[in-house]
Design a protein around this motif. Structure first.
Motif, PDB file in Angstrom:
ATOM      1  N   ARG A 143     174.276  43.453 -35.137  1.00 18.07           N
ATOM      2  CA  ARG A 143     172.973  43.817 -34.591  1.00 18.07           C
ATOM      3  C   ARG A 143     172.474  42.694 -33.682  1.00 18.07           C
ATOM      4  O   ARG A 143     172.818  41.530 -33.885  1.00 18.07           O
ATOM      5  N   VAL A 201     160.983  47.178 -34.771  1.00 20.22           N
ATOM      6  CA  VAL A 201     161.640  48.468 -34.608  1.00 20.22           C
ATOM      7  C   VAL A 201     162.200  48.873 -35.963  1.00 20.22           C
ATOM      8  O   VAL A 201     163.016  48.152 -36.541  1.00 20.22           O
ATOM      9  N   ARG A 217     164.371  44.216 -26.620  1.00 20.62           N
ATOM     10  CA  ARG A 217     164.928  45.438 -27.187  1.00 20.62           C
ATOM     11  C   ARG A 217     165.807  45.133 -28.389  1.00 20.62           C
ATOM     12  O   ARG A 217     166.408  44.057 -28.500  1.00 20.62           O
ATOM     13  N   TYR A 218     165.877  46.117 -29.286  1.00 18.31           N
ATOM     14  CA  TYR A 218     166.701  46.028 -30.489  1.00 18.31           C
ATOM     15  C   TYR A 218     167.938  46.887 -30.309  1.00 18.31           C
ATOM     16  O   TYR A 218     167.858  48.042 -29.901  1.00 18.31           O
ATOM     17  N   VAL A 219     169.103  46.299 -30.618  1.00 21.63           N
ATOM     18  CA  VAL A 219     170.360  47.047 -30.523  1.00 21.63           C
ATOM     19  C   VAL A 219     170.998  47.035 -31.903  1.00 21.63           C
ATOM     20  O   VAL A 219     171.421  45.976 -32.408  1.00 21.63           O
ATOM     21  N   ASP A 274     161.439  53.249 -26.865  1.00 21.29           N
ATOM     22  CA  ASP A 274     162.074  53.643 -28.124  1.00 21.29           C
ATOM     23  C   ASP A 274     162.949  52.568 -28.751  1.00 21.29           C
ATOM     24  O   ASP A 274     163.334  52.690 -29.921  1.00 21.29           O
ATOM     25  N   ASP A 275     163.269  51.497 -28.010  1.00 19.32           N
ATOM     26  CA  ASP A 275     164.056  50.418 -28.603  1.00 19.32           C
ATOM     27  C   ASP A 275     163.338  49.070 -28.569  1.00 19.32           C
ATOM     28  O   ASP A 275     163.943  48.042 -28.848  1.00 19.32           O
ATOM     29  N   GLY A 276     162.038  49.072 -28.180  1.00 20.35           N
ATOM     30  CA  GLY A 276     161.333  47.801 -28.149  1.00 20.35           C
ATOM     31  C   GLY A 276     160.086  47.831 -27.290  1.00 20.35           C
ATOM     32  O   GLY A 276     159.223  48.694 -27.463  1.00 20.35           O
ATOM     33  N   VAL A 298     158.414  52.204 -33.602  1.00 19.42           N
ATOM     34  CA  VAL A 298     158.236  50.906 -32.952  1.00 19.42           C
ATOM     35  C   VAL A 298     156.773  50.524 -33.070  1.00 19.42           C
ATOM     36  O   VAL A 298     155.887  51.337 -32.775  1.00 19.42           O
ATOM     37  N   ARG A 332     162.897  56.866 -34.363  1.00 18.37           N
ATOM     38  CA  ARG A 332     162.587  55.451 -34.543  1.00 18.37           C
ATOM     39  C   ARG A 332     161.081  55.237 -34.542  1.00 18.37           C
ATOM     40  O   ARG A 332     160.336  55.990 -33.919  1.00 18.37           O
TER      41      ARG A 332
END
Length: 308
Positions: free
Chosen positions: A239, A36, A304-306, A136-138, A20, A18
Motif C-alpha cells: 500500500r 480514506v 492519494r491512497y493506493v 475518491d482516492d484522496g 474519504v 470508499r
C-alpha cells in the motif's frame, strides 16, 4: 472557545464504495486530517493545538526560507520580518498565521481566501484562494493567486503536509522521491549549491526505508510525467500514499524529523512539501514567478491512497 487554527471545516465523500474524510482549518488554510476508509494519510494534531512543525499549512508568497529575511527589489533593499529567529531567516511566507475568509463550504470541498497586503519587505498586494476538494482516492488542493499590485510581483507557492499510512510505523515506510538533484545548504539552511543525487545517500528514486534516513533538504530536477510529479511512501504490504503535483511544482522539500509532536508524544515523521521554487528564491530567482498586474496563476497538488 476558538481553536488555535480557527474554524474547522470537516469534509466527507462517499463514492465507489470508499469513504474519504478530511478536516481543513481556517488558519493558514491548513490540512489537519485526511483519511480514506479510515486509513490516515497525513499526520494529524488536536483541534486544541497549533500545527506542529507547520503541519499542513499553505506557504505563500514563498515556501521555505529567505536568508536573513533580506532581498533586493530593483536595487532597493527589502527586509522581511525574521520569523525563524534560531536561524535568522524569514520562513514559510506571510499567511501561516492568517485566518482565511470562507468562500464556500460544501460536504466535499471548501474554498477559502486571504490577501497578502503590502508590507515592509514585500510591497505587493495579492489575492489568494485555496480549494480543498475530496476525490475518491484522496484530496486535490488548488491554489489561485492574482496580483492586484501596480507592478509585477514575485510569487512562489508551497505546502507542508506530513504524510502517513494508517498505523504503519513511519520508520518502516519506504520513501521514494523522483528528483535528480539536491540543494546543499549552509549552517542557516540556505542553499549554497546544487548537486546530482545519483551515487549519493540522497538518491531516493528507488526508495529508502524512512528509519534509515535523516533528511531536511530541498530537491530539484523533479520528474514530471503526463503533467504530474509523484513522490510516495510505501508500506511493506505494498500500500502507498502519494503526493502528486502539477508541472508548476518543480521542487520538493523532504523533512524527516524524529521529534514530531504527535498526539502520543514526539516521534519520527515525514514531510513531503511541494514547492514551485526552492529556498531563498527571492534572492536566487530560481523558480520564482513574476506575476504581471492583474495576472492570475492557478496550480494544483494532491494526496492519494493506493491500496494493494
Amino acid at each position: 472557545m476558538h481553536a488555535p487554527t480557527g474554524n474547522q471545516y470537516p469534509l466527507r465523500l462517499e463514492a465507489d464504495g470508499r469513504t474519504v474524510t478530511a478536516v481543513v482549518t481556517q488558519v493558514a488554510a491548513g490540512l489537519r486530517a485526511l483519511e480514506v476508509d479510515g486509513v490516515a494519510l497525513v499526520e494529524t494534531f488536536p483541534e486544541s493545538s497549533t500545527p506542529p512543525g507547520a503541519a499542513g499549512i499553505v506557504l505563500v508568497p514563498w515556501p521555505n526560507r529567505v536568508a536573513q529575511g533580506a532581498w533586493q527589489l530593483d536595487g532597493a533593499a527589502q527586509q522581511l520580518d525574521i520569523t525563524e529567529p534560531k536561524q535568522g531567516n524569514a520562513i514559510h511566507g506571510l499567511l501561516r498565521n492568517t485566518g482565511y475568509a470562507l468562500v464556500l463550504h460544501e460536504p466535499q470541498r471548501v474554498v477559502q481566501a486571504a490577501a497578502v497586503y503590502p508590507q515592509h519587505g514585500y510591497p505587493f498586494l495579492l489575492e489568494t484562494e485555496v480549494e480543498h476538494a475530496l476525490v475518491d482516492d484522496g484530496l486535490t488542493v488548488t491554489h489561485t493567486i492574482v496580483n492586484r499590485s501596480q507592478t509585477a510581483a514575485p510569487v512562489a507557492v508551497g505546502a507542508h503536509p506530513y504524510l502517513a499510512l494508517g498505523d504503519v510505523p513511519i520508520g518502516d515506510l519506504v520513501l521514494m522521491v523522483d528528483a535528480s538533484t539536491r540543494f546543499l545548504t549552509d549552517d542557516h539552511q540556505i542553499p549554497v549549491s546544487e548537486e546530482p543525487v545519483a551515487g549519493t545517500d540522497f538518491d531516493l528514486t528507488q526508495g529508502r526505508r524512512v528509519g534509515d534516513v535523516s533528511i531536511d533538504h530541498g530537491f530539484g530536477g523533479v520528474v514530471t510525467t503526463n503533467g504530474r510529479s509523484v513522490q510516495r511512501l510505501e508500506a511493506p504490504d505494498g500500500r502507498r500514499v502519494e503526493l502528486w503535483a502539477d508541472e508548476n511544482f518543480g521542487f520538493v522539500q523532504v523533512f524527516t524529523p524524529t521529534n514530531f509532536q504527535a498526539p502520543g508524544g514526539p516521534r519520527r515523521a515525514v514531510a513531503i512539501e511541494p514547492m514551485t521554487a526552492p529556498a531563498n528564491a527571492l534572492n536566487s530567482g530560481e523558480g520564482l514567478r513574476w506575476l504581471r498586474p492583474g495576472e492570475s496563476w492557478r496550480l494544483s497538488w494532491g494526496i492519494r491512497y493506493v491500496a494493494n
